[in-house]
Design a protein around this motif. Structure first.
Motif, PDB file in Angstrom:
ATOM      1  N   ILE A 153       0.844  -1.206   0.000  1.00 11.10           N
ATOM      2  CA  ILE A 153       0.000   0.000   0.000  1.00 11.10           C
ATOM      3  C   ILE A 153       0.872   1.247   0.000  1.00 11.10           C
ATOM      4  CG2 ILE A 153      -1.650   1.368   1.318  1.00 11.10           C
ATOM      5  CD1 ILE A 153      -2.746  -1.097   2.489  1.00 11.10           C
ATOM      6  N   ILE A 154       1.853   1.276   0.906  1.00  6.43           N
ATOM      7  CA  ILE A 154       2.731   2.446   1.010  1.00  6.43           C
ATOM      8  C   ILE A 154       3.356   2.724  -0.344  1.00  6.43           C
ATOM      9  CG2 ILE A 154       4.870   3.294   2.041  1.00  6.43           C
ATOM     10  CD1 ILE A 154       4.148   1.777   4.576  1.00  6.43           C
ATOM     11  N   PHE A 155       3.828   1.658  -0.998  1.00 10.63           N
ATOM     12  CA  PHE A 155       4.496   1.808  -2.280  1.00 10.63           C
ATOM     13  C   PHE A 155       3.538   2.307  -3.369  1.00 10.63           C
ATOM     14  CE2 PHE A 155       5.674  -0.115  -6.395  1.00 10.63           C
ATOM     15  CZ  PHE A 155       6.862   0.549  -6.611  1.00 10.63           C
ATOM     16  N   LEU A 160      15.415   9.106   4.633  1.00  8.40           N
ATOM     17  CA  LEU A 160      14.944   8.893   3.262  1.00  8.40           C
ATOM     18  C   LEU A 160      14.238  10.126   2.715  1.00  8.40           C
ATOM     19  CD1 LEU A 160      13.566   5.226   3.413  1.00  8.40           C
ATOM     20  CD2 LEU A 160      15.670   6.033   2.358  1.00  8.40           C
ATOM     21  N   SER A 161      13.541  10.852   3.596  1.00  5.32           N
ATOM     22  CA  SER A 161      12.805  12.003   3.076  1.00  5.32           C
ATOM     23  C   SER A 161      13.761  13.145   2.720  1.00  5.32           C
ATOM     24  CB  SER A 161      11.741  12.472   4.066  1.00  5.32           C
ATOM     25  OG  SER A 161      12.333  12.854   5.269  1.00  5.32           O
ATOM     26  N   HIS A 162      14.987  13.113   3.268  1.00  2.60           N
ATOM     27  CA  HIS A 162      15.995  14.061   2.794  1.00  2.60           C
ATOM     28  C   HIS A 162      16.469  13.694   1.393  1.00  2.60           C
ATOM     29  CE1 HIS A 162      16.508  16.803   6.063  1.00  2.60           C
ATOM     30  NE2 HIS A 162      16.633  15.819   6.934  1.00  2.60           N
ATOM     31  N   THR A 197       3.328   9.914  -7.339  1.00  2.62           N
ATOM     32  CA  THR A 197       4.499  10.285  -8.131  1.00  2.62           C
ATOM     33  C   THR A 197       4.143  10.379  -9.616  1.00  2.62           C
ATOM     34  OG1 THR A 197       5.809   9.043  -6.545  1.00  2.62           O
ATOM     35  CG2 THR A 197       6.916   9.697  -8.560  1.00  2.62           C
ATOM     36  N   VAL A 198       3.385   9.388 -10.095  1.00  2.22           N
ATOM     37  CA  VAL A 198       3.088   9.339 -11.516  1.00  2.22           C
ATOM     38  C   VAL A 198       1.992  10.332 -11.902  1.00  2.22           C
ATOM     39  CG1 VAL A 198       2.203   7.884 -13.382  1.00  2.22           C
ATOM     40  CG2 VAL A 198       3.807   6.946 -11.705  1.00  2.22           C
ATOM     41  N   HIS A 252       9.684  11.384  -2.481  1.00  4.09           N
ATOM     42  CA  HIS A 252       8.921  10.146  -2.641  1.00  4.09           C
ATOM     43  C   HIS A 252       9.592   8.975  -1.935  1.00  4.09           C
ATOM     44  CE1 HIS A 252       6.290  12.226  -5.363  1.00  4.09           C
ATOM     45  NE2 HIS A 252       7.319  12.596  -6.093  1.00  4.09           N
ATOM     46  N   TRP A 253      10.009   9.222  -0.663  1.00 12.38           N
ATOM     47  CA  TRP A 253      10.760   8.193   0.074  1.00 12.38           C
ATOM     48  C   TRP A 253       9.952   6.935   0.295  1.00 12.38           C
ATOM     49  CZ3 TRP A 253       9.082   6.642   4.939  1.00 12.38           C
ATOM     50  CH2 TRP A 253       8.085   7.423   5.496  1.00 12.38           C
ATOM     51  N   ARG A 254       8.630   7.073   0.248  1.00  9.34           N
ATOM     52  CA  ARG A 254       7.803   5.878   0.479  1.00  9.34           C
ATOM     53  C   ARG A 254       7.976   4.838  -0.630  1.00  9.34           C
ATOM     54  NH1 ARG A 254       4.565   9.968   2.443  1.00  9.34           N
ATOM     55  NH2 ARG A 254       4.071   9.779   4.641  1.00  9.34           N
TER      56      ARG A 254
END
Lengths: 315, 249, 337
Positions: free
Chosen positions: A112-114, C300-302, A121-122, C306-308
């Motif tokens: 889910i997170i991904f 990661l957020s640094h 992002t897209v 989109h660190w997730r």
């Protein structure tokens, strides 16, 4: 729709909200049906089922952007969801079937997170929309003072048709028979020499397709955003708890109940409270209670039937 | 017999069309070892489940020490003095042998809603647990995790757990299941020593053990008690010989 | 048929290491927490020396969520109950502070017990329903109740609704405002974390804790001993709710803001992730898990907004390949088989 009288208005409103509730119900059913089968047959809790619905909506938006054709968008949504479901099954789910529920929850939470982030992002953080198809635009007069959008009726009709097809499929096809056998006694399948891997992949893929279809149907009336699957997932869980794990019939009854109770509660709780509370208090208490109603319903069902209304297995 | 400790009155249980407990009436007297035998599928495990409280009978009554316990849950029956061992070993795998027994001692000692004192340093519990372990031959194994014990040792641990509960009635569901020759002889000797101290309802396939231990034997066939009597009476009973002992024993 | 008929289901959570293990493990149980708390105590001075004062605020947040993760570990790791609604307890604690402040109640001696009691009561009520079930039902139902709290918070238009509620000043104590100073607040949070850590350890080692852990391994065995597993699990659930309520009250004071987002089910998932990263069934593990999770998030957020996209697959890999949590990857294996 300018109302003529007070009672005329509330009757019309009740009719509209009932239709809206049923329509939320069929969307919920499309999502819950796949989930409940996956639970029932594989004893696998798939949190990532909600993102299938979200991705279905985005696939539809992408398909429409490419082709400007609603039917093409439909094909994108359904086939894209099927492919995504099969891919996830192959890469991740398959390794989780035999693991603890906790591992399943965490692994699918990672997905889910991904996928939520991937969608952001897209397609960006701002919500997208899908236009209502030409043929289904406009409204029709259902009764005096009640104009209802054709597209919303189409959702209802499509949901009911899919529900009927699903019922027939599960009841009378060979695959359906295996799924039912698996839901009540998973060990029996391998004892019968069934290719369990293929059956499981099929159930997951099919469920993903249904969820993607629901995402497509919802896209023109809701905005398409990366978190749209999150809330719906929990609603689908409530549906399954009420209906009972592994039961298509339970998912159907539960989905309509949740859709109706939630929609009608939100539109009428405040008015009902105003009958015996001061308006200010009613304006606070109404929405608060309305947002709890389906969970209270769930707790009530659970109290009398701990394994749901149509549960094949005990909890 | 008015003084029966456990009394089953016309107990019934069906799974669909299959009647697994059929008008079972049976009593266990204080201090006696009462064996329940019968071929596989006779409904022995279901009956034990009904007595312990896991399985709810469809009809009939269960009286324990004069009280109707038919509707009581498992833990309430256990608190009244009904302890059991499980056919499929049910010990706590992450706990050591000593901790397994100490937990039983703790349950016996009263409220477990105590939040602060460390239970591991409770010498009263540990002492009782160590004693019970010694009684079943596990004195040297107290510090071993239960999942690292051998099968026979776990069977003995089951018995120690049940004994430390100081029950009025001990339900033993096939205590010898899966144990070797020597281990079952040792278990038989252990149960022999318990004779008279408490009532035991023993479900067992090992006929040698049953006839050595039992004061009375009941024979269950297809959910029905076909005979009850002393070992000698059972041995001589033509119905039993035909229905059970004749087959395969 | 009640759900408790199915008492002999295998436990939800995988087996924990032995409570009494090798010397290395005993040493670890002493050394790791001592080092951990020493590091927290020394952190503000170190942050000053390095000129990285933002670290103090970051570490405050870490400790608060570590407290919440620890409370979850009580029921998840020790009780074997996969509760997916833990963020609700945190949020209720936070909202108790926010709503009290909005109504003019800012005295800590009243507000903190109120926050703890509100969360514990919610846990007691929802636990009484949820614990009637097991397995996936339990997961789904706790998730649903968590979501109920979330939507209820959204519907509270008098207290900010969807937008949340700003708190104009930290909780007072006897008329003074000791929490206003960030450094002092840091040590108050550290004190709460340490006290709860010791309390939680005492609870799991107690008679009560033994029953709770036994009920994870075999509810059927516990019932056969004459103990009702439901009662002990429910009590643990309420205690964990209370601890999380305290964390929520601290969180509200830290951010001086409460919002429905504190209760989103993603936050519940994150708390589970913290517990798992640190290795279930060890309270300092939960603290380490919170450090690792929030540290990763920060780092990661640094790297990328989109660190997730990186964290999601990382989590999947942890689940598939590091089953005992990150602690299990350390060279000193606590297991003695």
């Amino acid at each position: 729709m300018p109302p003529e009288t007070q009672s005329g208005m509330s009757l019309t409103l009740a009719a509209v909200q009932t239709l809206n509730g049923l329509q939320l119900g069929v969307l919920l059913f499309l999502v819950a049906a796949g989930l409940t089968l996956v639970f029932g047959v594989m004893d696998f809790i798939n949190l990532a089922h909600g993102v299938q619905y979200m991705m279905g909506a985005y696939f539809a938006v992408a398909g429409y952007a490419l082709t400007s054709n609603f039917l093409a968008a439909l094909a994108f949504a359904v086939l894209g969801s099927l492919a995504l479901g099969l891919l996830l099954e192959r890469l991740v789910f398959r390794r989780l079937y035999r693991r603890s529920h906790l591992d399943q929850v965490l692994g699918t939470f990672g997905i889910i997170i991904f996928l939520n982030e991937l969608a952001r992002t897209v397609w960006g953080a701002t919500p997208r929309t899908l236009p209502v198809p030409e043929a289904l635009s406009g409204s029709i007069l259902l009764m005096d003072g009640l104009l209802y959008p054709v597209y919303r009726l189409a959702i209802l009709a499509a949901g009911l048709v899919v529900a009927a097809l699903l019922y027939v499929l599960v009841r009378w096809s060979r695959a359906g028979m295996l799924v039912r056998a698996g839901a009540s006694n998973p060990r029996m399948l391998s004892a019968l020499g069934i290719d369990v891997d293929r059956l499981f992949a099929g159930v997951v893929g099919f469920g993903a397709m249904l969820a993607g279809f629901a995402g497509l149907m919802a896209a023109p009336i809701l905005s398409v955003g990366s978190s749209m699957g999150d809330d719906l997932l929990v609603l689908a869980f409530v549906v399954i708890v009420i209906g009972g794990i592994g039961s298509i019939r339970g998912a159907f009854v539960g989905a309509l109940a949740v859709g109706l109770v939630d929609t009608l509660g939100r539109s009428f709780a405040t008015d009902i409270f105003k009958l015996f509370l001061a308006p200010a208090a009613a304006n606070e208490a109404g929405p608060a209670l309305a947002s709890m109603l389906i969970y209270i319903l769930m707790a009530g069902v659970l109290f009398f039937a701990p394994s749901g209304l149509f549960g094949a297995k005990t909890a | 017999m008015a003084e029966a400790l456990l009394r089953l009155e016309r107990l019934e249980k069906s799974y669909g069309a299959l009647r697994v407990t059929d008008a079972v009436t049976l009593d266990v007297r204080p201090g006696e070892i009462h064996a329940l035998i019968g071929p596989n599928g006779a409904g022995k495990t279901t009956l034990i489940g009904e007595i312990a409280g896991q399985v709810r009978p469809d009809a009939g009554r269960i009286l324990f020490a004069g009280e109707d316990v038919t509707r009581l849950p498992v833990h309430a029956r256990a608190r009244r003095g009904l302890a059991r061992s499980f056919q499929i070993t049910n010990v706590l795998p992450d706990f050591t042998a000593l901790e397994n027994v100490a937990l039983a001692a703790q349950a016996r000692a009263g409220s477990s809603f105590r939040f602060f004192r460390p239970a591991a340093r409770d010498e009263a519990l540990n002492g009782r647990a160590a004693e019970a372990l010694a009684g079943v031959g596990l004195a040297a194994r107290g510090g071993i995790r239960a999942d690292a014990l051998s099968h026979g040792e776990r069977r003995a641990l089951e018995l120690a757990i049940a004994l430390v509960q100081e029950p009025k009635l001990l339900l033993l569901d096939e205590p010898m299941a899966g144990t070797g020759r020597e281990e079952s002889t040792a278990l038989t000797r252990m149960l022999q020593r318990l004779r008279g101290s408490r009532a035991i309802l023993l479900v067992e396939h090992d006929m040698e053990a049953v006839f050595a231990l039992a004061d009375r034997i009941s024979v269950l066939v297809y959910g029905r008690v076909v005979a009850t009597g002393s070992p000698a009476e059972i041995r001589a009973d033509p119905v039993v010989r035909e229905a059970y002992l004749g087959e395969g024993e | 048929m009640t759900a408790r008929a199915a008492e002999d289901r295998p436990p939800e959570a995988p087996a924990l290491p032995a409570p009494a293990g090798t010397r290395a493990r005993a040493l670890g149980r002493l050394l790791v927490p001592v080092l951990l708390f020493a590091a927290f105590a020394a952190l503000p001075a170190a942050a000053d020396a390095l000129g990285q004062t933002f670290l103090v605020s970051f570490a405050t947040r870490v400790m608060i969520l570590a407290l919440a993760a620890m409370s979850l570990d009580l029921i998840l790791g020790y009780g074997g109950l996969v509760s997916f609604g833990h963020a609700a307890f945190l949020g209720i604690g936070a909202y108790a502070v926010g709503i009290a402040a909005e109504e003019g109640l800012t005295e800590g001696l009243a507000v903190f017990p109120l926050a703890i009691a509100a969360a514990a009561l919610f846990a007691l009520a929802t636990g009484a329903v949820s614990l009637r079930t097991r397995g996936v039902y339990f997961i789904m139902i706790t998730l649903a109740f968590g979501q109920m709290a979330f939507f209820t918070a959204i519907s509270l238009s008098a207290y900010g609704g969807d937008d949340g509620l700003t708190i104009w000043g930290r909780t007072e104590f006897l008329g003074g405002t000791p929490l206003e100073d960030d450094r002092a607040f840091y040590f108050v949070v550290l004190g709460c974390l340490a006290a709860c850590y010791l309390l939680a350890r005492a609870i799991v080692a107690s008679r009560f804790g033994r029953v709770l852990q036994a009920a994870r391994q075999s509810p059927g065995r516990v019932a056969a001993l004459g103990l009702d597993p439901f009662a002990y699990q429910l009590a643990a659930y309420a205690i964990a709710g209370g601890f999380a309520g305290l964390a929520g009250a601290l969180l509200a004071n830290h951010t001086e803001f409460v919002s429905p987002a504190y209760m989103s089910w993603h936050r519940s998932g994150e708390l589970i992730v913290m517990v798992i990263l640190g290795g279930m069934g060890s309270f300092h593990g939960a603290i380490l898990g919170a450090i690792v999770y929030l540290g990763l998030e920060e780092a990661l957020s640094h790297l990328t907004e989109h660190w997730r996209l990186l964290f999601g697959p990382f989590l999947v890999l942890v689940v598939l390949h590091a089953r005992g949590g990150l602690l299990s990857l350390l060279p000193v294996r606590p297991r003695d088989g």
